[in-house]
Write a protein that holds these residues in place. Structure first.
Motif, PDB file in Angstrom:
ATOM      1  N   GLN A  32       0.740  -1.129   0.147  1.00 38.91           N
ATOM      2  CA  GLN A  32      -0.039   0.064   0.002  1.00 38.91           C
ATOM      3  C   GLN A  32       0.832   1.440   0.130  1.00 38.91           C
ATOM      4  O   GLN A  32       0.593   2.284  -0.500  1.00 38.91           O
ATOM      5  CB  GLN A  32      -0.995  -0.081   1.150  1.00 38.91           C
ATOM      6  CG  GLN A  32      -1.916  -1.228   1.369  1.00 38.91           C
ATOM      7  CD  GLN A  32      -3.023  -0.931   0.241  1.00 38.91           C
ATOM      8  OE1 GLN A  32      -3.184   0.254  -0.250  1.00 38.91           O
ATOM      9  NE2 GLN A  32      -3.282  -2.139  -0.133  1.00 38.91           N
ATOM     10  N   TYR A  33       2.087   1.344   0.572  1.00 40.89           N
ATOM     11  CA  TYR A  33       2.729   2.444   0.692  1.00 40.89           C
ATOM     12  C   TYR A  33       3.917   2.490  -0.256  1.00 40.89           C
ATOM     13  O   TYR A  33       4.699   3.342  -0.515  1.00 40.89           O
ATOM     14  CB  TYR A  33       3.540   2.706   2.042  1.00 40.89           C
ATOM     15  CG  TYR A  33       4.322   1.347   2.412  1.00 40.89           C
ATOM     16  CD1 TYR A  33       5.376   0.926   1.963  1.00 40.89           C
ATOM     17  CD2 TYR A  33       3.631   0.410   3.368  1.00 40.89           C
ATOM     18  CE1 TYR A  33       6.225  -0.066   2.243  1.00 40.89           C
ATOM     19  CE2 TYR A  33       4.417  -0.868   3.865  1.00 40.89           C
ATOM     20  CZ  TYR A  33       5.655  -1.108   3.178  1.00 40.89           C
ATOM     21  OH  TYR A  33       6.320  -2.222   3.730  1.00 40.89           O
ATOM     22  N   CYS A  34       3.968   1.582  -1.519  1.00 34.36           N
ATOM     23  CA  CYS A  34       4.846   1.640  -2.377  1.00 34.36           C
ATOM     24  C   CYS A  34       4.137   1.839  -3.962  1.00 34.36           C
ATOM     25  O   CYS A  34       4.421   2.545  -4.664  1.00 34.36           O
ATOM     26  CB  CYS A  34       5.933   0.439  -2.291  1.00 34.36           C
ATOM     27  SG  CYS A  34       7.117   0.539  -3.398  1.00 34.36           S
ATOM     28  N   LEU A  63       1.572   2.164  10.431  1.00 35.91           N
ATOM     29  CA  LEU A  63       0.761   3.013   9.844  1.00 35.91           C
ATOM     30  C   LEU A  63      -0.698   2.920  10.657  1.00 35.91           C
ATOM     31  O   LEU A  63      -0.956   1.923  11.375  1.00 35.91           O
ATOM     32  CB  LEU A  63       0.042   2.291   8.456  1.00 35.91           C
ATOM     33  CG  LEU A  63       1.142   2.164   7.388  1.00 35.91           C
ATOM     34  CD1 LEU A  63       0.994   1.242   6.296  1.00 35.91           C
ATOM     35  CD2 LEU A  63       1.600   3.413   6.951  1.00 35.91           C
ATOM     36  N   PHE A  95       6.447   6.184   7.666  1.00 31.59           N
ATOM     37  CA  PHE A  95       5.781   6.585   6.536  1.00 31.59           C
ATOM     38  C   PHE A  95       6.475   7.532   5.528  1.00 31.59           C
ATOM     39  O   PHE A  95       6.366   8.820   6.146  1.00 31.59           O
ATOM     40  CB  PHE A  95       4.530   6.160   6.505  1.00 31.59           C
ATOM     41  CG  PHE A  95       3.893   6.707   5.105  1.00 31.59           C
ATOM     42  CD1 PHE A  95       3.935   5.749   4.049  1.00 31.59           C
ATOM     43  CD2 PHE A  95       2.848   7.646   5.132  1.00 31.59           C
ATOM     44  CE1 PHE A  95       3.303   6.010   2.860  1.00 31.59           C
ATOM     45  CE2 PHE A  95       2.032   7.823   3.869  1.00 31.59           C
ATOM     46  CZ  PHE A  95       2.309   7.038   2.573  1.00 31.59           C
ATOM     47  N   GLU A 130       5.647   9.698   2.348  1.00 31.46           N
ATOM     48  CA  GLU A 130       4.669   9.949   1.479  1.00 31.46           C
ATOM     49  C   GLU A 130       5.301  10.173   0.008  1.00 31.46           C
ATOM     50  O   GLU A 130       6.383  10.688  -0.082  1.00 31.46           O
ATOM     51  CB  GLU A 130       3.985  11.687   1.894  1.00 31.46           C
ATOM     52  CG  GLU A 130       3.291  11.311   3.290  1.00 31.46           C
ATOM     53  CD  GLU A 130       4.054  11.572   4.333  1.00 31.46           C
ATOM     54  OE1 GLU A 130       5.341  11.642   4.198  1.00 31.46           O
ATOM     55  OE2 GLU A 130       3.646  11.479   5.616  1.00 31.46           O
ATOM     56  N   ALA A 145       1.881   5.844  -3.526  1.00 26.39           N
ATOM     57  CA  ALA A 145       1.383   5.311  -2.496  1.00 26.39           C
ATOM     58  C   ALA A 145      -0.306   5.374  -2.228  1.00 26.39           C
ATOM     59  O   ALA A 145      -0.843   6.343  -2.894  1.00 26.39           O
ATOM     60  CB  ALA A 145       2.061   5.599  -1.201  1.00 26.39           C
ATOM     61  N   ASN A 146      -0.775   4.500  -1.500  1.00 20.86           N
ATOM     62  CA  ASN A 146      -2.302   4.682  -1.206  1.00 20.86           C
ATOM     63  C   ASN A 146      -2.494   6.170  -0.353  1.00 20.86           C
ATOM     64  O   ASN A 146      -1.715   6.423   0.605  1.00 20.86           O
ATOM     65  CB  ASN A 146      -2.843   3.546  -0.107  1.00 20.86           C
ATOM     66  CG  ASN A 146      -4.167   3.678   0.303  1.00 20.86           C
ATOM     67  OD1 ASN A 146      -4.918   4.760   0.230  1.00 20.86           O
ATOM     68  ND2 ASN A 146      -4.837   2.596   0.206  1.00 20.86           N
ATOM     69  N   LEU A 199      -3.201   6.583   3.615  1.00 24.92           N
ATOM     70  CA  LEU A 199      -2.407   6.149   4.490  1.00 24.92           C
ATOM     71  C   LEU A 199      -1.672   7.217   5.362  1.00 24.92           C
ATOM     72  O   LEU A 199      -1.344   8.314   4.879  1.00 24.92           O
ATOM     73  CB  LEU A 199      -1.146   5.499   4.057  1.00 24.92           C
ATOM     74  CG  LEU A 199      -1.622   4.187   3.249  1.00 24.92           C
ATOM     75  CD1 LEU A 199      -0.287   3.402   2.567  1.00 24.92           C
ATOM     76  CD2 LEU A 199      -2.130   2.964   4.201  1.00 24.92           C
ATOM     77  N   GLY A 241       1.347   7.933   8.644  1.00 25.44           N
ATOM     78  CA  GLY A 241       2.098   6.940   9.455  1.00 25.44           C
ATOM     79  C   GLY A 241       2.227   7.305  10.871  1.00 25.44           C
ATOM     80  O   GLY A 241       2.052   8.583  11.188  1.00 25.44           O
TER      81      GLY A 241
END
Length: 320
Positions: A26-28, A160, A187, A189, A193-194, A197, A199
């Protein structure tokens, strides 16, 4: 010796050997098509020649990343060649761990020094949510195999909010029990990414750990991105906090993408193309590109959440 215009000695290069990954975290790269192929990868024998130049110029540590580097079936030969060229260079690899059970011994025998494994949860369904893969059994088996063959292991966790923040302590205790070193990573930004999210920052992570443990900071002995902390029971963990003002002061890293672009900073869009020089084997041009990238290295990254200035370059492209 490679020294940037701010007096920092550049001794560490991270190289992405592929943009491809078998996860869709989700973060990539959550929206990257499943059939995505890295058609512009430079052959590893060509990358090796560039790295020989980098080592000759003062690079002392090489971290192999992706995407997922273990998707390259010629990776072990590449590592063996690097080790043969420089017995003293530190060779590390970052992986999601899915293929680690198969490759751990091969990596160790090839001359790899250490591993970083990205693992954000110990819950099977939660890892499916984060990575879009049913992967936890494979990753845990891979970790045990890597431990068995004697590879030192660090675990990278991205906490997250509302996703895995209730596992901050569980992950720490899992690592302490298994002899792994946990590093929490704020996290970062980025436009890939989603967007929903959020962090946990360093302060919030430390507050959660302090609910159970007494901890104290460890004075830095080496240059690196992580701040280290010691628990009263002797356990150690780290936090990588790129949002802090002092994060860039001691940065000694540059990055080479799988297609031959040298990025002086993860959160900095300007880069130097070494692709043609690497593919043609032009030693002079490769050396010039390397030195230009170091000269162009900024004093600090361009991250600014208040101004919505995030990385437009995907982390699977630069190697995270």
């Amino acid at each position: 010796m490679l020294v940037d215009t701010f007096g920092r000695k550049i001794e560490y290069i991270r190289i992405s050997v592929t943009k491809q990954c078998n996860f869709r975290c989700q973060y990539c790269m959550p929206d990257t098509p499943e059939d995505f192929l890295d058609s512009s990868m430079i052959p590893l024998d060509k990358t090796l020649e560039f790295l020989k130049i980098a080592i000759n110029e003062g690079i002392k540590k090489i971290r192999i990343t992706g995407g997922e580097p273990l998707l390259r079936d010629d990776l072990s030969d590449f590592i063996s060649s690097l080790r043969a060229y420089s017995p003293s260079v530190e060779l590390a690899l970052t992986t999601n761990g899915f293929f680690l059970k198969k490759y751990a011994k091969i990596l160790k025998d090839s001359g790899l020094d250490r591993l970083n494994v990205s693992l954000d949860t110990l819950k099977e369904n939660r890892l499916k949510l984060i990575s879009k893969r049913d992967a936890l059994p494979n990753v845990l088996e891979g970790l045990q195999e890597a431990k068995k063959v004697g590879l030192p292991i660090k675990i990278n966790m991205v906490p997250l909010k509302g996703v895995n923040d209730d596992e901050v302590l569980d992950m720490l205790e899992f690592c302490l029990e298994n002899g792994f070193i946990l590093r929490y990573i704020e996290f970062m930004e980025n436009s890939h990414a989603n967007s929903s999210l959020k962090g946990l920052n360093e302060r919030e992570i430390l507050a959660l750990i302090s609910q159970k443990y007494t901890l104290s900071p460890i004075e830095k002995q080496t240059i690196g991105p992580a701040k280290s902390f010691r628990l009263e029971n002797g356990g150690v963990f780290g936090i990588i906090a790129p949002h802090n003002d002092d994060f860039c002061k001691s940065c000694n890293r540059i990055r080479l993408t799988s297609e031959g672009t040298i990025c002086p900073c993860l959160y900095y869009q300007e880069a130097v193309s070494a692709r043609e020089a690497i593919l043609s084997g032009d030693i002079t041009a490769m050396k010039e590109a390397l030195k230009l990238s170091v000269h162009n290295k900024p004093e600090k990254n361009q991250w600014d959440n208040e101004q919505n200035q995030h990385s437009a370059r995907a982390f699977y492209y630069t190697g995270g």
